[in-house]
Design a protein around this motif. Structure first.
Motif, PDB file in Angstrom:
ATOM      1  N   ALA A   1      23.337  44.309  32.009  1.00 37.19           N
ATOM      2  CA  ALA A   1      24.103  44.721  33.441  1.00 37.19           C
ATOM      3  C   ALA A   1      23.616  46.395  33.454  1.00 37.19           C
ATOM      4  CB  ALA A   1      25.976  44.815  34.010  1.00 37.19           C
ATOM      5  N   THR A   2      23.217  46.751  35.152  1.00 33.28           N
ATOM      6  CA  THR A   2      23.392  48.140  35.379  1.00 33.28           C
ATOM      7  C   THR A   2      24.112  48.510  36.614  1.00 33.28           C
ATOM      8  OG1 THR A   2      21.097  49.593  35.682  1.00 33.28           O
ATOM      9  CG2 THR A   2      21.613  47.374  37.164  1.00 33.28           C
ATOM     10  N   SER A   3      24.246  49.655  36.430  1.00 31.86           N
ATOM     11  CA  SER A   3      24.945  50.284  37.496  1.00 31.86           C
ATOM     12  C   SER A   3      24.023  51.290  38.062  1.00 31.86           C
ATOM     13  CB  SER A   3      26.305  50.886  36.706  1.00 31.86           C
ATOM     14  OG  SER A   3      27.364  50.744  37.985  1.00 31.86           O
ATOM     15  N   PRO A   4      23.610  51.102  39.328  1.00 30.91           N
ATOM     16  CA  PRO A   4      22.613  52.154  40.429  1.00 30.91           C
ATOM     17  C   PRO A   4      24.022  52.823  40.902  1.00 30.91           C
ATOM     18  CG  PRO A   4      21.632  50.237  40.479  1.00 30.91           C
ATOM     19  CD  PRO A   4      23.128  49.762  39.940  1.00 30.91           C
TER      20      PRO A   4
ATOM     21  N   ASP B   1      14.671  42.986  42.464  1.00 35.69           N
ATOM     22  CA  ASP B   1      14.539  41.087  42.660  1.00 35.69           C
ATOM     23  C   ASP B   1      14.009  41.151  41.125  1.00 35.69           C
ATOM     24  OD1 ASP B   1      14.452  40.430  45.199  1.00 35.69           O
ATOM     25  OD2 ASP B   1      12.239  41.011  45.238  1.00 35.69           O
ATOM     26  N   TRP B   2      13.712  42.613  40.378  1.00 36.61           N
ATOM     27  CA  TRP B   2      13.057  41.578  38.884  1.00 36.61           C
ATOM     28  C   TRP B   2      14.935  41.809  38.116  1.00 36.61           C
ATOM     29  CZ3 TRP B   2      14.667  44.393  34.568  1.00 36.61           C
ATOM     30  CH2 TRP B   2      14.203  44.080  33.591  1.00 36.61           C
ATOM     31  N   TYR B   3      15.587  42.678  38.897  1.00 41.79           N
ATOM     32  CA  TYR B   3      16.515  42.513  37.707  1.00 41.79           C
ATOM     33  C   TYR B   3      17.182  41.236  38.141  1.00 41.79           C
ATOM     34  CZ  TYR B   3      17.231  48.108  37.221  1.00 41.79           C
ATOM     35  OH  TYR B   3      16.621  48.949  37.384  1.00 41.79           O
ATOM     36  N   GLY B   4      17.121  40.481  38.592  1.00 40.32           N
ATOM     37  CA  GLY B   4      17.535  38.970  39.476  1.00 40.32           C
ATOM     38  C   GLY B   4      16.954  38.153  38.378  1.00 40.32           C
TER      39      GLY B   4
ATOM     40  N   TRP C   1      20.613  54.115  34.756  1.00 42.96           N
ATOM     41  CA  TRP C   1      19.298  54.542  33.918  1.00 42.96           C
ATOM     42  C   TRP C   1      18.068  53.680  35.161  1.00 42.96           C
ATOM     43  CZ3 TRP C   1      18.541  52.840  28.217  1.00 42.96           C
ATOM     44  CH2 TRP C   1      19.814  53.072  27.645  1.00 42.96           C
ATOM     45  N   SER C   2      17.241  54.290  34.969  1.00 44.77           N
ATOM     46  CA  SER C   2      15.647  54.065  35.560  1.00 44.77           C
ATOM     47  C   SER C   2      15.063  52.333  34.894  1.00 44.77           C
ATOM     48  CB  SER C   2      14.193  54.841  35.405  1.00 44.77           C
ATOM     49  OG  SER C   2      14.129  54.810  33.657  1.00 44.77           O
ATOM     50  N   LEU C   3      14.212  52.589  35.425  1.00 46.51           N
ATOM     51  CA  LEU C   3      13.873  50.709  35.647  1.00 46.51           C
ATOM     52  C   LEU C   3      13.376  50.428  34.593  1.00 46.51           C
ATOM     53  CD1 LEU C   3      13.825  47.683  36.037  1.00 46.51           C
ATOM     54  CD2 LEU C   3      11.303  48.164  37.823  1.00 46.51           C
ATOM     55  N   ARG C   4      12.533  51.744  33.951  1.00 49.21           N
ATOM     56  CA  ARG C   4      11.328  51.922  32.656  1.00 49.21           C
ATOM     57  C   ARG C   4      12.525  51.864  31.540  1.00 49.21           C
ATOM     58  NH1 ARG C   4      10.487  55.341  29.862  1.00 49.21           N
ATOM     59  NH2 ARG C   4      11.477  57.554  30.568  1.00 49.21           N
ATOM     60  N   ARG C   5      13.484  52.679  31.752  1.00 49.43           N
ATOM     61  CA  ARG C   5      14.011  52.409  30.204  1.00 49.43           C
ATOM     62  C   ARG C   5      14.773  51.212  30.044  1.00 49.43           C
ATOM     63  NH1 ARG C   5      14.576  56.732  26.107  1.00 49.43           N
ATOM     64  NH2 ARG C   5      16.942  57.030  26.502  1.00 49.43           N
ATOM     65  N   ILE C   6      15.363  50.429  31.293  1.00 50.13           N
ATOM     66  CA  ILE C   6      16.077  49.080  31.214  1.00 50.13           C
ATOM     67  C   ILE C   6      14.550  48.203  30.505  1.00 50.13           C
ATOM     68  CG2 ILE C   6      17.038  47.636  32.798  1.00 50.13           C
ATOM     69  CD1 ILE C   6      19.002  49.781  33.968  1.00 50.13           C
ATOM     70  N   HIS C   7      13.543  48.513  30.817  1.00 49.17           N
ATOM     71  CA  HIS C   7      12.409  48.025  30.568  1.00 49.17           C
ATOM     72  C   HIS C   7      11.895  47.587  29.877  1.00 49.17           C
ATOM     73  CE1 HIS C   7       8.882  45.682  30.144  1.00 49.17           C
ATOM     74  NE2 HIS C   7       9.066  45.236  30.928  1.00 49.17           N
ATOM     75  N   GLU C   8      12.437  49.266  28.969  1.00 53.51           N
ATOM     76  CA  GLU C   8      12.052  49.541  26.937  1.00 53.51           C
ATOM     77  C   GLU C   8      12.786  48.675  26.435  1.00 53.51           C
ATOM     78  OE1 GLU C   8      11.194  53.876  27.297  1.00 53.51           O
ATOM     79  OE2 GLU C   8       9.575  53.391  28.541  1.00 53.51           O
TER      80      GLU C   8
END
Length: 204
Positions: A83-86, A114-117, A61-68
């Motif tokens: 969690a995200t798996s890129p 960094d944003w994920y962390g 998933w893109s950061l934009r979609r995860i943020h949403e």
């Protein structure tokens, strides 16, 4: 297209196959941008409320979609993604390795990591060894590559040649050969293998 019913059916089948009553972490393998991200959050939280899963995640998933997704979940008192798996590797792919995949390997994505962390989202990268490119020093040496891989027609989708073309087009670049050379020197100086250096990079 994913649906509420298909997700429930798939997790139920998986739990039965695993002989357990819940999954500690349930991750959607691919995104489907045709579906409003709020639906995914609603559907996965229903599975969590029913005790079938504990934590929620996504893959590619893109950061934009995860943020949403996270913003919607938190504003509606629901469980956000954790969690995200890129794709994440020392080898930076020059293009999408597989259709609809997402990579964090480029140094320009450091702020995204960094944003994920900062938001408590684990990054669980896939293909850290770049299909062996960052594990076997002699794999796909430049002089051994077939010219048609880069300049010929695309092979039939799904065939072994199609897979090889996509992998080599993504990883066999000047930048990645340089990264491998540096990693090999680091491996020699530190008494490690190329694969260990590549894995340490992804873990860092």
């Amino acid at each position: 297209m994913c649906t509420r019913e298909s997700l429930r059916s798939e997790i139920t089948a998986s739990l039965e196959a695993l002989n357990t009553d819940h999954a500690d972490l349930y991750m959607l393998h691919r995104d489907d941008p045709r579906i409003d991200v709020r639906h995914f959050v609603d559907w996965m939280n229903e599975l969590r409320d029913d005790g079938l899963v504990k934590r929620l995640g996504v893959s590619n998933w893109s950061l934009r979609r995860i943020h949403e997704a996270c913003s919607y979940a938190l504003s509606n008192d629901m469980e956000p993604l954790t969690a995200t798996s890129p794709q994440l590797s020392l080898a930076v792919p020059s293009n999408d390795i597989w259709p609809s995949t997402y990579s964090l390997s480029c140094p320009s994505k450091a702020s995204e990591i960094d944003w994920y962390g900062q938001n408590g989202i684990e990054v669980m990268g896939w293909e850290a060894l770049a299909k062996g490119f960052m594990a076997v020093p002699t794999l796909w040496r430049r002089h051994e590559l077939d010219f048609s891989t880069f300049h010929g027609p695309d092979a039939e989708t799904g065939t072994d040649l199609w897979r090889l073309q996509r992998i080599q087009r993504a990883y066999c670049t000047s930048g990645n050969y340089a990264r491998r050379d540096i990693a090999l020197k680091l491996a020699k100086d530190s008494g490690l293998t190329l694969a260990q250096i590549a894995l340490l990079y992804s873990l860092g």
